[in-house]
Write a protein that holds these residues in place. Sequence first.
Motif, mmCIF file in Angstrom:
data_model
loop_
_atom_site.group_PDB
_atom_site.id
_atom_site.type_symbol
_atom_site.label_atom_id
_atom_site.label_comp_id
_atom_site.label_asym_id
_atom_site.label_seq_id
_atom_site.Cartn_x
_atom_site.Cartn_y
_atom_site.Cartn_z
ATOM 1 N N LEU A 149 5.494 10.284 -4.937
ATOM 2 C CA LEU A 149 4.824 9.020 -4.631
ATOM 3 C C LEU A 149 3.614 9.172 -3.710
ATOM 4 O O LEU A 149 3.115 8.185 -3.187
ATOM 5 C CB LEU A 149 5.823 8.047 -4.000
ATOM 6 C CG LEU A 149 7.080 7.732 -4.807
ATOM 7 C CD1 LEU A 149 7.947 6.709 -4.073
ATOM 8 C CD2 LEU A 149 6.728 7.231 -6.200
ATOM 9 N N SER A 150 3.123 10.400 -3.542
ATOM 10 C CA SER A 150 2.064 10.632 -2.555
ATOM 11 C C SER A 150 0.763 9.893 -2.862
ATOM 12 O O SER A 150 -0.062 9.700 -1.969
ATOM 13 C CB SER A 150 1.796 12.132 -2.420
ATOM 14 O OG SER A 150 1.437 12.700 -3.675
ATOM 15 N N SER A 151 0.563 9.475 -4.122
ATOM 16 C CA SER A 151 -0.638 8.709 -4.455
ATOM 17 C C SER A 151 -0.434 7.206 -4.294
ATOM 18 O O SER A 151 -1.382 6.432 -4.435
ATOM 19 C CB SER A 151 -1.080 9.010 -5.893
ATOM 20 O OG SER A 151 -1.489 10.356 -6.018
ATOM 21 N N LEU A 152 0.795 6.805 -4.015
ATOM 22 C CA LEU A 152 1.101 5.399 -3.740
ATOM 23 C C LEU A 152 1.265 5.259 -2.236
ATOM 24 O O LEU A 152 2.377 5.325 -1.709
ATOM 25 C CB LEU A 152 2.379 4.979 -4.463
ATOM 26 C CG LEU A 152 2.268 4.708 -5.970
ATOM 27 C CD1 LEU A 152 3.644 4.498 -6.571
ATOM 28 C CD2 LEU A 152 1.392 3.498 -6.235
ATOM 29 N N ARG A 153 0.167 5.094 -1.518
ATOM 30 C CA ARG A 153 0.256 5.107 -0.063
ATOM 31 C C ARG A 153 -0.642 4.066 0.613
ATOM 32 O O ARG A 153 -1.067 4.248 1.757
ATOM 33 C CB ARG A 153 -0.045 6.492 0.481
ATOM 34 C CG ARG A 153 -1.412 7.081 0.166
ATOM 35 C CD ARG A 153 -1.548 8.399 0.931
ATOM 36 N NE ARG A 153 -2.874 8.970 0.894
ATOM 37 C CZ ARG A 153 -3.260 9.913 0.046
ATOM 38 N NH1 ARG A 153 -2.426 10.358 -0.864
ATOM 39 N NH2 ARG A 153 -4.487 10.409 0.112
ATOM 40 N N VAL A 212 3.425 -1.794 2.985
ATOM 41 C CA VAL A 212 3.172 -0.360 2.998
ATOM 42 C C VAL A 212 3.876 0.273 1.804
ATOM 43 O O VAL A 212 5.051 -0.001 1.540
ATOM 44 C CB VAL A 212 3.633 0.285 4.331
ATOM 45 C CG1 VAL A 212 5.089 -0.043 4.646
ATOM 46 C CG2 VAL A 212 3.412 1.792 4.312
ATOM 47 N N ASP A 213 3.141 1.077 1.046
ATOM 48 C CA ASP A 213 3.720 1.763 -0.105
ATOM 49 C C ASP A 213 4.624 2.905 0.351
ATOM 50 O O ASP A 213 4.402 3.517 1.401
ATOM 51 C CB ASP A 213 2.616 2.316 -1.006
ATOM 52 C CG ASP A 213 1.837 1.228 -1.731
ATOM 53 O OD1 ASP A 213 2.293 0.061 -1.726
ATOM 54 O OD2 ASP A 213 0.778 1.544 -2.298
ATOM 55 N N SER A 214 5.612 3.236 -0.483
ATOM 56 C CA SER A 214 6.608 4.237 -0.113
ATOM 57 C C SER A 214 6.028 5.631 0.069
ATOM 58 O O SER A 214 6.581 6.454 0.794
ATOM 59 C CB SER A 214 7.726 4.288 -1.158
ATOM 60 O OG SER A 214 8.606 3.203 -1.000
ATOM 61 N N PRO A 274 2.572 8.950 -9.883
ATOM 62 C CA PRO A 274 2.129 7.611 -10.259
ATOM 63 C C PRO A 274 1.079 7.059 -9.302
ATOM 64 O O PRO A 274 1.103 7.352 -8.101
ATOM 65 C CB PRO A 274 3.414 6.779 -10.191
ATOM 66 C CG PRO A 274 4.273 7.510 -9.210
ATOM 67 C CD PRO A 274 3.969 8.961 -9.422
ATOM 68 N N THR A 275 0.180 6.270 -9.849
ATOM 69 C CA THR A 275 -0.829 5.598 -9.019
ATOM 70 C C THR A 275 -0.628 4.094 -8.995
ATOM 71 O O THR A 275 -1.354 3.400 -8.297
ATOM 72 C CB THR A 275 -2.249 5.921 -9.515
ATOM 73 O OG1 THR A 275 -2.381 5.500 -10.872
ATOM 74 C CG2 THR A 275 -2.539 7.415 -9.409
ATOM 75 N N ASN A 276 0.322 3.593 -9.759
ATOM 76 C CA ASN A 276 0.683 2.178 -9.672
ATOM 77 C C ASN A 276 2.127 2.004 -10.126
ATOM 78 O O ASN A 276 2.760 2.946 -10.637
ATOM 79 C CB ASN A 276 -0.271 1.287 -10.488
ATOM 80 C CG ASN A 276 -0.270 1.645 -11.965
ATOM 81 O OD1 ASN A 276 0.773 1.632 -12.618
ATOM 82 N ND2 ASN A 276 -1.445 1.973 -12.501
ATOM 83 N N ALA A 277 2.656 0.806 -9.944
ATOM 84 C CA ALA A 277 4.068 0.557 -10.221
ATOM 85 C C ALA A 277 4.408 0.709 -11.698
ATOM 86 O O ALA A 277 5.531 1.102 -12.042
ATOM 87 C CB ALA A 277 4.450 -0.842 -9.733
ATOM 88 N N SER A 278 3.463 0.418 -12.593
ATOM 89 C CA SER A 278 3.760 0.547 -14.022
ATOM 90 C C SER A 278 4.048 1.998 -14.400
ATOM 91 O O SER A 278 4.844 2.263 -15.310
ATOM 92 C CB SER A 278 2.605 -0.006 -14.861
ATOM 93 O OG SER A 278 1.463 0.830 -14.778
#
Length: 525
Positions: free
Chosen positions: A129-133, A146-148, A82-86
């Motif tokens: 989640l590596s793209s949510l950083r 900070v993103d997970s 994912p790249t965003n929470a949605s």
Amino acid sequence: MAMARSSSLVLVAFALLCCYASTVSSQGNSSDGFLSCLTASIPRQLVFTPSSPSFTPLLKSSIRNPKFFTPSTVRPLYIITPTNASHVQAAVLCGRRSGLRIRVRSGGHDYEGLSYRSVRAESFAVLDLSSLRAVRVDAQAATAWVDSGAQLGELYYAIGKASGVLGFPGGLCPTVGVGGHFSGGGFGMLLRKYGMAIDNVIDAVLVDAKGRLLNKNTMGSDVFWALRGGGGESFGVVVSWQVKLLPVPPKVTVFNVPVTASQGAADLVTRWQQVAPALPEDLIIRVVVQQKTANFQSLFLGTCDALLPVMSSRFPELRFNRSDCREMTWIQSVPYIYLGSASTVEDLLNRTTAESVFSSGYKATSDYVRQAIPRDAWASIFAKLAQPNAGLMILDPYGGQIAAVPESATPYPHRAGVLYNIQYMNFWSMASGDGAVQTRWIREFYAFMAPFVSSNPREAYFNYRDLDLGENVVVGNVSSYQAGMVWGQKYFKGNYQRLAMAKGQIDPDDYFRNEQSIPPFANSR
């Protein structure tokens, strides 16, 4: 800015819920249904199947223990990035709709690999989640979001860039993922000054099992309490965390003093047990004991001139002198301590798993010491550490701020009365075998240590997860609360029941689960 971001994400969550609410549990287990549902809400390039050329490299990219990258490992059916929470919400809702469970990976350091593999044969997907950083530092407010999927090194780097006099009390290894680290507690070289990472978490954004996007105020106080140290992948997917940043001086001092057995290492470690937990909070001295050598590693929040009289009066046995001092900024000390003297601050941004690391498997576990171990026992410990195929011990002293926080304030209960934590580790070359000899050594050494460590329960640290301590038992498609007590009370002591009650509030159907996730209290069988 953060509140506006959260509000917009809540609207996305509501829209997704409207789309899926009528069908979220109407279908049985269908991986095809999961994929078709997912690709209707998430760009196809963010979803990987085993037939994709990128699937295996992506799966391997965050595996830090290669013993879980073998043909016998139970692997995921899909990996979602994912790249965003949605996207996270869609994955959860599609998983619920199709009956496919999700495991969540931030940094891949889980010692049992439960963020990307299953012990038993089952179908699941991995939410990577590596793209949510993203890391957003507000130096004026001394806070950060900070993103997970960010790694600790990225968090520290961003803090160092924003301010030369702010820091954060997380762990040493820069490639550890923020999500898993915070979920289990998190401590490092600032633990005596500022406690655990979770002691300084002030908000979080959570996707729950219903696909809702919740913050500190909307998830409820019990769930927010549980997120901060109660174990990853139990209550939902934490997308991001807000943390409090803490003051550090413009200059700190580090040292590393090795002492061999022939130089009196056993005597010094025996003495260290009494000294280290009682030192001023600005000073921590940890010990890494391997083979016949004890390495005394330290961070002092001040100059060498200020440190010298403290060491002379409190720990003269170490024979510390000015030549042992290395002065630098706090952000420079982070890679220096963990990566070595040749490292740079930019090395904190290296997310890659080196092939040299990937070639070594390992087994680990932990203990807490509440009464000093006698000198004759230390002599036996050093003898065992000198055996062929032996592992190592890492001793982190407590006292100071970590002990000032009540046991019930966070799920992490190992506070007042603890002298130090022990981490046991043993490594082996994947090319030379499966590590059976090294694993047996760890288990036998752990048994040997029983008389010298905490008991009833024998305490353990969740972030050093060890399935030898017990595994969940599923009863009626829900993890058993009673069976979970076997391992849960070791990690969480008296906080285990409150964690299970929080689980019952946010995820009573036990959708988010693995072999050591918190069971819902409602299932007390």
